[in-house]
Enzyme design. Structure first.
Site, PDB file in Angstrom:
ATOM      1  N   ASN A  67     -15.274   0.497  14.724  1.00  0.00           N
ATOM      2  CA  ASN A  67     -15.032   1.630  13.818  1.00  0.00           C
ATOM      3  C   ASN A  67     -15.372   1.259  12.379  1.00  0.00           C
ATOM      4  O   ASN A  67     -15.904   2.085  11.630  1.00  0.00           O
ATOM      5  CB  ASN A  67     -13.590   2.127  13.941  1.00  0.00           C
TER       6      ASN A  67
ATOM      7  N   MET B 196      -3.621  -3.905  14.045  1.00  0.00           N
ATOM      8  CA  MET B 196      -2.598  -3.921  15.091  1.00  0.00           C
ATOM      9  C   MET B 196      -1.194  -4.255  14.566  1.00  0.00           C
ATOM     10  O   MET B 196      -0.429  -4.951  15.233  1.00  0.00           O
ATOM     11  CB  MET B 196      -3.011  -4.929  16.182  1.00  0.00           C
ATOM     12  N   ARG B 197      -0.889  -3.763  13.371  1.00  0.00           N
ATOM     13  CA  ARG B 197       0.454  -3.993  12.820  1.00  0.00           C
ATOM     14  C   ARG B 197       1.018  -2.695  12.294  1.00  0.00           C
ATOM     15  O   ARG B 197       0.278  -1.882  11.749  1.00  0.00           O
ATOM     16  CB  ARG B 197       0.380  -4.968  11.633  1.00  0.00           C
ATOM     17  N   LEU B 198       2.332  -2.569  12.413  1.00  0.00           N
ATOM     18  CA  LEU B 198       2.981  -1.408  11.800  1.00  0.00           C
ATOM     19  C   LEU B 198       2.981  -1.591  10.293  1.00  0.00           C
ATOM     20  O   LEU B 198       3.255  -2.679   9.793  1.00  0.00           O
ATOM     21  CB  LEU B 198       4.430  -1.319  12.276  1.00  0.00           C
ATOM     22  N   ILE B 199       2.676  -0.521   9.581  1.00  0.00           N
ATOM     23  CA  ILE B 199       2.674  -0.573   8.119  1.00  0.00           C
ATOM     24  C   ILE B 199       4.122  -0.482   7.617  1.00  0.00           C
ATOM     25  O   ILE B 199       4.913   0.321   8.112  1.00  0.00           O
ATOM     26  CB  ILE B 199       1.840   0.602   7.558  1.00  0.00           C
TER      27      ILE B 199
ATOM     28  N   ASN C  41      -5.187   6.696   9.947  1.00  0.00           N
ATOM     29  CA  ASN C  41      -5.365   5.839  11.118  1.00  0.00           C
ATOM     30  C   ASN C  41      -6.138   6.609  12.185  1.00  0.00           C
ATOM     31  O   ASN C  41      -6.088   7.836  12.231  1.00  0.00           O
ATOM     32  CB  ASN C  41      -3.988   5.441  11.672  1.00  0.00           C
TER      33      ASN C  41
ATOM     34  N   HIS D 230      -6.573   6.785  16.409  1.00  0.00           N
ATOM     35  CA  HIS D 230      -5.900   6.359  17.632  1.00  0.00           C
ATOM     36  C   HIS D 230      -6.622   6.963  18.837  1.00  0.00           C
ATOM     37  O   HIS D 230      -6.937   8.165  18.833  1.00  0.00           O
ATOM     38  CB  HIS D 230      -4.432   6.813  17.603  1.00  0.00           C
TER      39      HIS D 230
HETATM   40  C1  GRF Z   1      -9.967   1.815  18.416  1.00  0.00           C
HETATM   41  O1  GRF Z   1      -9.966   2.354  19.713  1.00  0.00           O
HETATM   42  C2  GRF Z   1      -8.975   2.524  17.540  1.00  0.00           C
HETATM   43  O2  GRF Z   1      -8.789   3.860  17.873  1.00  0.00           O
HETATM   44  C3  GRF Z   1      -7.704   1.756  17.828  1.00  0.00           C
HETATM   45  O3  GRF Z   1      -8.112   0.431  17.955  1.00  0.00           O
HETATM   46  C4  GRF Z   1      -9.462   0.375  18.415  1.00  0.00           C
HETATM   47  C5  GRF Z   1     -10.210  -0.487  17.456  1.00  0.00           C
HETATM   48  O4  GRF Z   1     -11.519  -0.768  17.902  1.00  0.00           O
HETATM   49  N1  GRF Z   1      -6.727   1.980  16.789  1.00  0.00           N
HETATM   50  P1  GRF Z   1     -12.578  -1.429  16.907  1.00  0.00           P
HETATM   51  O5  GRF Z   1     -11.987  -2.747  16.421  1.00  0.00           O
HETATM   52  O6  GRF Z   1     -12.807  -0.475  15.771  1.00  0.00           O
HETATM   53  O7  GRF Z   1     -13.788  -1.645  17.743  1.00  0.00           O
END
Ligand code: GRF
Length: 193
Positions: free
Chosen positions: A14, A90-93, A107, A109
């Site tokens: 992303n 991968m952390r809660l803000i 964010n 998701h």
């Molecule tokens: C994505 O699927 C996003 O929606 C989620 O974590 C994944 C991250 O993938 N929050 P990348 O690191 O951007 O490839």
């Protein structure tokens, strides 16, 4: 042009989609900083290749979430960051960043929230054999994937779908939707829905 920081923990596809959208002129923003909590994560290489400065930290070297977020906040202020864009962070803000960037933190998701929050949302939806799942972009609040929803796009889970093909479809939607929604958000300057 909005000055943004992207927060990521993993491979950063992303992040790459945002970098590419900026380079192609589809997104009027500049990534001033990548914040990453995982030394050696591939997203760091992507940032370096695009000449984006990085702030990499190790949470366990700090006393508390407030302590590392204070260090992050100092970096954000030095770069005059206007928006925080979470992309696989991968952390809660915590309170420190929420307070400073209320309505200026988003964010992405990989599910149709409020369904399947938390980790492995794609796997959760696949195992539940739902007819469709999708992608959600939302403002960040103190909960896990609970903030006000800005945009959603559905993705069908077909009868003969494999987990791999389903993941591919979800990620393809993410990579288009995130830059497009950011562009709209930045140009409208909305801080709530
Ligand atoms: C994505 O699927 C996003 O929606 C989620 O974590 C994944 C991250 O993938 N929050 P990348 O690191 O951007 O490839």
């Amino acid at each position: 042009m909005k000055k943004i920081a992207v927060f990521a923990s993993g491979v950063g596809t992303n992040l790459q989609a945002i970098i590419d959208a900026i380079e192609s002129g589809d997104l009027d923003a500049k990534i001033e900083l990548l914040v990453c909590d995982q030394e050696g994560a591939f997203c760091i290489k992507r940032a370096l290749k695009a000449n984006i400065p990085t702030f990499v930290f190790t949470a366990k070297h700090y006393e508390s979430k407030a302590a590392y977020e204070q260090d992050i906040l100092q970096q954000l202020q030095e770069f005059n960051i206007e928006y925080i864009v979470l992309a696989g962070y991968m952390r809660l803000i915590g309170h420190t960043l929420l307070h400073a960037y209320q309505g200026k933190m988003v964010n992405i998701h990989p599910s149709l929230l409020p369904a399947f929050p938390g980790k492995d949302a794609i796997g959760q939806a696949f195992t539940a054999r739902v007819k469709r799942s999708g992608v959600t972009i939302h403002f960040v609040d103190e909960g896990m994937d609970t903030g006000p929803i800005i945009a959603q796009q559905e993705v069908d889970l077909d009868d003969n779908e494999t987990l791999e093909s389903f993941e591919e479809k979800i990620h393809a939607v993410e990579h288009k939707l995130y830059p497009a929604v950011l562009q709209r958000l930045f140009s409208e300057g909305k801080t709530s829905v």
